[in-house]
Design a protein around this motif. Structure first.
Motif, PDB file in Angstrom:
ATOM      1  N   UNK A 422       0.814  -1.219   0.000  1.00 52.36           N
ATOM      2  CA  UNK A 422       0.000   0.000   0.000  1.00 52.36           C
ATOM      3  C   UNK A 422       0.843   1.263   0.000  1.00 52.36           C
ATOM      4  N   UNK A 423       2.076   1.178   0.457  1.00 53.52           N
ATOM      5  CA  UNK A 423       2.974   2.322   0.395  1.00 53.52           C
ATOM      6  C   UNK A 423       2.903   3.228   1.612  1.00 53.52           C
ATOM      7  N   UNK A 424       3.621   4.342   1.514  1.00 58.64           N
ATOM      8  CA  UNK A 424       3.735   5.307   2.612  1.00 58.64           C
ATOM      9  C   UNK A 424       2.418   6.021   2.853  1.00 58.64           C
ATOM     10  N   UNK A 425       2.260   6.642   4.014  1.00 58.21           N
ATOM     11  CA  UNK A 425       1.025   7.380   4.290  1.00 58.21           C
ATOM     12  C   UNK A 425       0.756   8.478   3.267  1.00 58.21           C
ATOM     13  N   UNK A 426      -0.520   8.734   3.028  1.00 61.71           N
ATOM     14  CA  UNK A 426      -0.931   9.826   2.149  1.00 61.71           C
ATOM     15  C   UNK A 426      -0.908  11.134   2.939  1.00 61.71           C
ATOM     16  N   UNK A 427      -1.391  12.211   2.312  1.00 65.65           N
ATOM     17  CA  UNK A 427      -1.375  13.510   2.990  1.00 65.65           C
ATOM     18  C   UNK A 427      -2.398  13.585   4.113  1.00 65.65           C
ATOM     19  N   UNK A 428      -3.345  12.664   4.129  1.00 67.94           N
ATOM     20  CA  UNK A 428      -4.357  12.653   5.174  1.00 67.94           C
ATOM     21  C   UNK A 428      -5.423  11.629   4.878  1.00 67.94           C
ATOM     22  N   UNK A 429      -6.326  11.365   5.827  1.00 67.03           N
ATOM     23  CA  UNK A 429      -7.422  10.430   5.603  1.00 67.03           C
ATOM     24  C   UNK A 429      -8.430  10.973   4.598  1.00 67.03           C
ATOM     25  N   UNK A 430      -9.288  10.082   4.113  1.00 69.99           N
ATOM     26  CA  UNK A 430     -10.346  10.486   3.203  1.00 69.99           C
ATOM     27  C   UNK A 430      -9.939  10.443   1.753  1.00 69.99           C
ATOM     28  N   UNK A 431     -10.863  10.839   0.896  1.00 70.82           N
ATOM     29  CA  UNK A 431     -10.647  10.772  -0.539  1.00 70.82           C
ATOM     30  C   UNK A 431      -9.440  11.618  -0.942  1.00 70.82           C
ATOM     31  N   UNK A 432      -8.565  11.094  -1.811  1.00 69.91           N
ATOM     32  CA  UNK A 432      -7.320  11.812  -2.149  1.00 69.91           C
ATOM     33  C   UNK A 432      -7.567  13.162  -2.803  1.00 69.91           C
ATOM     34  N   UNK A 433      -6.653  14.083  -2.554  1.00 72.08           N
ATOM     35  CA  UNK A 433      -6.711  15.423  -3.143  1.00 72.08           C
ATOM     36  C   UNK A 433      -5.482  15.665  -4.000  1.00 72.08           C
ATOM     37  N   UNK A 434      -5.622  16.631  -4.926  1.00 74.79           N
ATOM     38  CA  UNK A 434      -4.467  17.028  -5.723  1.00 74.79           C
ATOM     39  C   UNK A 434      -3.709  18.138  -4.996  1.00 74.79           C
ATOM     40  N   UNK A 435      -2.674  18.680  -5.647  1.00 72.16           N
ATOM     41  CA  UNK A 435      -1.829  19.685  -4.998  1.00 72.16           C
ATOM     42  C   UNK A 435      -2.569  20.978  -4.704  1.00 72.16           C
ATOM     43  N   UNK A 436      -3.718  21.203  -5.391  1.00 75.11           N
ATOM     44  CA  UNK A 436      -4.512  22.403  -5.136  1.00 75.11           C
ATOM     45  C   UNK A 436      -5.546  22.186  -4.039  1.00 75.11           C
ATOM     46  N   UNK A 437      -5.579  20.970  -3.489  1.00 75.67           N
ATOM     47  CA  UNK A 437      -6.532  20.680  -2.424  1.00 75.67           C
ATOM     48  C   UNK A 437      -7.890  20.241  -2.904  1.00 75.67           C
TER      49      UNK A 437
END
Length: 462
Positions: A422-437
């Motif tokens: 699954x890899x390293x943690x994402x930027x946070x929980x929930x549906x993924x976001x792009x660099x603009x949020x």
């Protein structure tokens, strides 16, 4: 639990818009020119997803959402015997409709860049609640029938579902209508157990500190009660109700060691149908080797929970603050591989996602993907954990020409099954976001503008 959906922010009150038919799926060579469908399915950590949106065939149908010109939602609500569920309430971002005599519904809402919370419920059944990133046409949802018992609201009663082992102690004169009135006549009390595959929402939650977190369930239940006039009942303000909630058999029936020794934070959560979030509750949980015992306390009228949610959906969950996410992309798969006979609805391809719980139990979530999906955003996963994905097509020749791969490696492929991390943690929980949020779309997936650590490719060759 893991999820494939998970926005919480809601917009202002919605208005109806003109119904517009979704455009046809473009050929594979034009796939990069469109926004991708997003698929939401419940997996072991996060979500979901419980939902019980299982197709009548027996496998849960994952929600494939294509980029729509308008947010249109239609379909049917059935029970486990393929019979229509009449007068089920279907709500999308605050707009509600009730199913007709055939279990059908249709509604449309204004477009929302943060997605759409679809909620389906009826007393005596398990609810369905999913995040969708666009409209959904001709969907079929199956509501699971509850264990029910007729009780007197003026007597102390112990209610126990012997199949799940869930027990509820109802004290005399503690049930009320949403406006505080007394029940009329006898009361029909319902218990619906949830495993990781039937949880409403996507395991995205908000804890007592206001932090957004992901969850892993070790037991959940939906409770409801209606009087003789069909009025949904709640717990009177200040009244209490004790519940014993066993660890689901699908998770081994044994409480994970980290819960018992306190090394993982485990508390009670109540589901909020309007936002699709689990909210931490003060419910005095006590953990044993096989179950959680907790106490519900009635809140004052006019609280933040929808009165039609009744006694609510409750969850014993392990809090996960650093979940991971993965992208599963479908490449050059012809329509005939999803629907070889041209039937409606199309059979789609079937995915089996396997992972290991905190209790060291291997668990598999199975679902069907339709041709409208170009990728899956799989999130609220345990980070740096081994996962396994098996792909099945309704036509054998498609499976014979299948290639599975993943980045980064290493990964292994055996037949139509790929094992990866699954890899390293994402930027946070929930549906993924792009660099603009913003919630990711296919353009973001194409250029890698997301924080998911792994990318799995399911590709068909001529």
């Amino acid at each position: 639990m893991a999820s494939l959906s998970g926005k919480a922010a809601r917009t202002a009150p919605l208005v109806l818009v003109r119904t517009v038919q979704l455009p046809p799926r473009p050929p594979p060579e034009n796939a990069m020119m469109r926004r991708s469908a997003l698929l939401l399915f419940p997996v072991l950590f996060g979500l979901a997803c419980g939902e019980d949106a299982t197709a009548p065939s027996s496998a849960e149908e994952f929600q494939a959402s294509s980029a729509a010109l308008s947010a249109v939602f239609s379909g049917r609500v059935l029970d486990a015997n393929n019979q229509p569920v009449v007068n089920a309430r279907v709500t999308v971002n605050g707009i509600s409709r009730f199913t007709n005599g055939t279990g059908a519904y249709s509604l449309s809402v204004t477009e929302s860049p943060t997605g759409y919370v679809l909620d389906i419920r009826k007393d005596g059944y398990g609810p369905v609640n999913k995040l969708q990133m666009s409209g959904q046409l001709s969907q079929v949802y199956v509501l699971r029938k509850a264990y029910t018992q007729q009780i007197s609201p003026t007597a102390n009663t112990v209610i126990q579902d012997r199949v799940s082992g869930i027990r509820v102690d109802v004290l005399a004169n503690t049930l009320r209508t949403a406006t505080g009135g007394l029940p009329v006549g006898g009361v029909l009390f319902s218990i619906v157990p949830h495993g990781p595959d039937t949880m409403p929402g996507d395991f995205t939650a908000r804890n007592a500190l206001g932090q957004t977190v992901a969850l892993e369930t070790v037991g959940a239940v939906t409770l409801s009660a209606v009087d003789s006039q069909g009025t949904t009942l709640v717990l009177a303000a200040g009244a209490t109700m004790n519940v014993r909630l066993p660890v689901p058999a699908a998770l081994g029936g044994t409480m994970p060691a980290c819960v018992l020794n306190g090394s993982c934070r485990t508390v009670m959560w109540r589901f909020n149908p309007s936002t699709g979030l689990w909210i931490e509750q003060s419910a005095s949980p006590q953990f044993s080797t096989t179950a959680t015992t907790f106490r519900l306390t009635g809140v004052r009228q006019g609280g933040i929970i929808d009165p039609l949610d009744g006694l609510g959906t409750w969850n014993t969950d392990i809090e996960k603050v650093n979940p991971s996410c993965s992208i599963i992309e479908f490449v050059n798969i012809p329509l005939s591989c999803y629907n070889p006979l041209g039937t409606t609805p199309e059979p789609g391809l079937t995915l089996h996602l396997s992972q290991t719980s905190s209790g060291n139990v291997l668990w598999t979530s199975t679902g069907t993907v339709r041709s409208s999906a170009t990728y899956i955003a799989q999130y609220n996963l345990p980070s740096n954990a081994p996962l396994q994905l098996k792909v099945e097509f309704p036509a054998d020749d498609c499976a014979d020409n299948l290639t599975l791969s993943a980045t980064p490696g290493p990964y292994t492929v055996t037949g139509n099954t790929i094992s990866y991390n699954s890899g390293a943690p994402a930027s946070g929980p929930g549906y993924p976001k792009d660099s603009a949020g913003n919630p990711i779309d296919f353009a973001d997936v194409a250029v890698g503008d997301h924080t998911c650590s792994s990318h799995i490719y399911i590709e068909a060759h001529p």
